[in-house]
Design an enzyme around this catalytic site. Sequence first.
Site, mmCIF file in Angstrom:
data_model
loop_
_atom_site.group_PDB
_atom_site.id
_atom_site.type_symbol
_atom_site.label_atom_id
_atom_site.label_comp_id
_atom_site.label_asym_id
_atom_site.label_seq_id
_atom_site.Cartn_x
_atom_site.Cartn_y
_atom_site.Cartn_z
ATOM 1 N N ASP A 1 0.703 -1.152 0.021
ATOM 2 C CA ASP A 1 -0.026 0.029 -0.125
ATOM 3 C C ASP A 1 1.002 1.339 -0.078
ATOM 4 O O ASP A 1 1.937 1.238 0.845
ATOM 5 C CB ASP A 1 -0.931 -0.035 1.353
ATOM 6 N N ASP B 1 14.155 -8.904 -7.153
ATOM 7 C CA ASP B 1 14.645 -8.564 -8.424
ATOM 8 C C ASP B 1 15.746 -7.958 -8.750
ATOM 9 O O ASP B 1 16.091 -7.984 -9.717
ATOM 10 C CB ASP B 1 13.314 -7.566 -8.971
HETATM 11 O O1 F6P Z 1 9.005 -7.604 -6.320
HETATM 12 C C1 F6P Z 1 9.214 -8.649 -5.881
HETATM 13 C C2 F6P Z 1 8.176 -9.877 -6.348
HETATM 14 O O2 F6P Z 1 8.555 -11.109 -6.135
HETATM 15 C C3 F6P Z 1 8.366 -9.821 -7.955
HETATM 16 O O3 F6P Z 1 9.395 -10.489 -8.402
HETATM 17 C C4 F6P Z 1 6.970 -10.493 -8.419
HETATM 18 O O4 F6P Z 1 6.666 -10.035 -9.532
HETATM 19 C C5 F6P Z 1 6.079 -9.642 -7.016
HETATM 20 O O5 F6P Z 1 7.031 -9.476 -5.853
HETATM 21 C C6 F6P Z 1 4.942 -10.697 -6.843
HETATM 22 O O6 F6P Z 1 4.050 -9.849 -6.162
HETATM 23 P P1 F6P Z 1 3.086 -10.297 -4.988
HETATM 24 O O7 F6P Z 1 4.148 -10.956 -3.825
HETATM 25 O O8 F6P Z 1 2.590 -9.216 -4.424
HETATM 26 O O9 F6P Z 1 2.399 -11.472 -5.648
#
Ligand code: F6P
Length: 386
Positions: free
Chosen positions: A80, A141
């Site tokens: 958020d 990332d």
């Molecule tokens: O930013 C880290 C990450 O793991 C990305 O590699 C991936 O696309 C995203 O978060 C996934 O987001 P969430 O945990 O909100 O599904």
Amino acid sequence: MSKKSKTRCIGILTAGGDCPGLNAAIRAIAKAAMNEYDIKVIGIHDGFRGLVENRVTRLDNRTVSGILTMGGTILGTSRDKPHRMPMGGKLVDMVDAAVANAKNLQMDAIVCLGGGGTQKNALRLQQRGGIPVLTLPKTIDNDVAGTDISFGYDTAVTIATDAIDRLHTTATSHHRVIVCEVMGHSAGWLALSSGVAGGADVILIPEIPFEYDKIVDYLLERRRTGKRFSIIAVAEGAMSVEQAKKMEQELKAGKKKDKKKREEEDTVSTLPIGEEGHAVQLVREPRASTIARHIQERSGAEVRVTSLGHVQRGGVPTPFDRSLCTRLGTRAVELLADGVTNVMVAYKSGECVPVPLEEVAGQRKTVPQDHELIRSARLVGTCFGD
Ligand code: F6P
């Protein structure tokens, strides 16, 4: 006897996707601040949402004991944003509430552990509310600009490489092509590093749009030379040349989107609101399935798909990440004690150094096409679909 410090009280928050190393960083910051500089440390729960809702806990040596090797974050996290906070189905600008709470708690600065989005949100707090901030680069990332590496990345590379190793043994037994999807958002660092370390035959990353025909020709050539299996490491943001062209056209069109229309969209959250009261990110289908189907149709090979997903974000941090987090966290406290704020503590050429937050926020570090890892991979015969 405590060392002198210009900072008396700090808040810590973790925001964005979690990753191994967050607790190691929290531990380093809290121990150094409390025990070396007699700085009061307040943990803020669930990222910027906890700051807006005033959900905080005073940290002490007991709460940060034994968390060096714990994955995740003892503070909780969320994606958020202070200026677009989901509140009862609407996206509301809550920066003023966040600033008011920080001032009421007499925080001299807020340490924000997060990725690219968090760098932007921290800078926004400072610019709009005058709250001094200091950030650490966190994300599996590795796409945070201004730092050679973000913490969490080394652990995710280790996890993904282990997975690719395991996929090798089953692919060779069944003479199959296995497509392994790796996280990384819109950067290819994770797929490139784990693909090279794991010996993937094909590595597909967002920075190099691929052509199916090039991949299939490569696989068929491997089969002709007796290699009856192949491993394809796919970054979740990888795309074909056609998809890349389409996205570029949409981006251009999107830039012309009427500002008023965008503001209207902002007032009504289009995402469902979860039990926690914050916006629920919709489930995203792995891209690898589509890629695998196209390859199977074109090559006639037996193809299977593994999407590593959030496995790459879980578990114990590697020794490298534990040390990196300890170094970044303690360096952050030294800077705060000297009154240095509005910087990100970056890892550059083996040193932890402050970088002005304005130079980092809003920037994304993607893989240069001439990166040494790409050159090396090509020299050992890896295909990038181009
Ligand atoms: O930013 C880290 C990450 O793991 C990305 O590699 C991936 O696309 C995203 O978060 C996934 O987001 P969430 O945990 O909100 O599904």
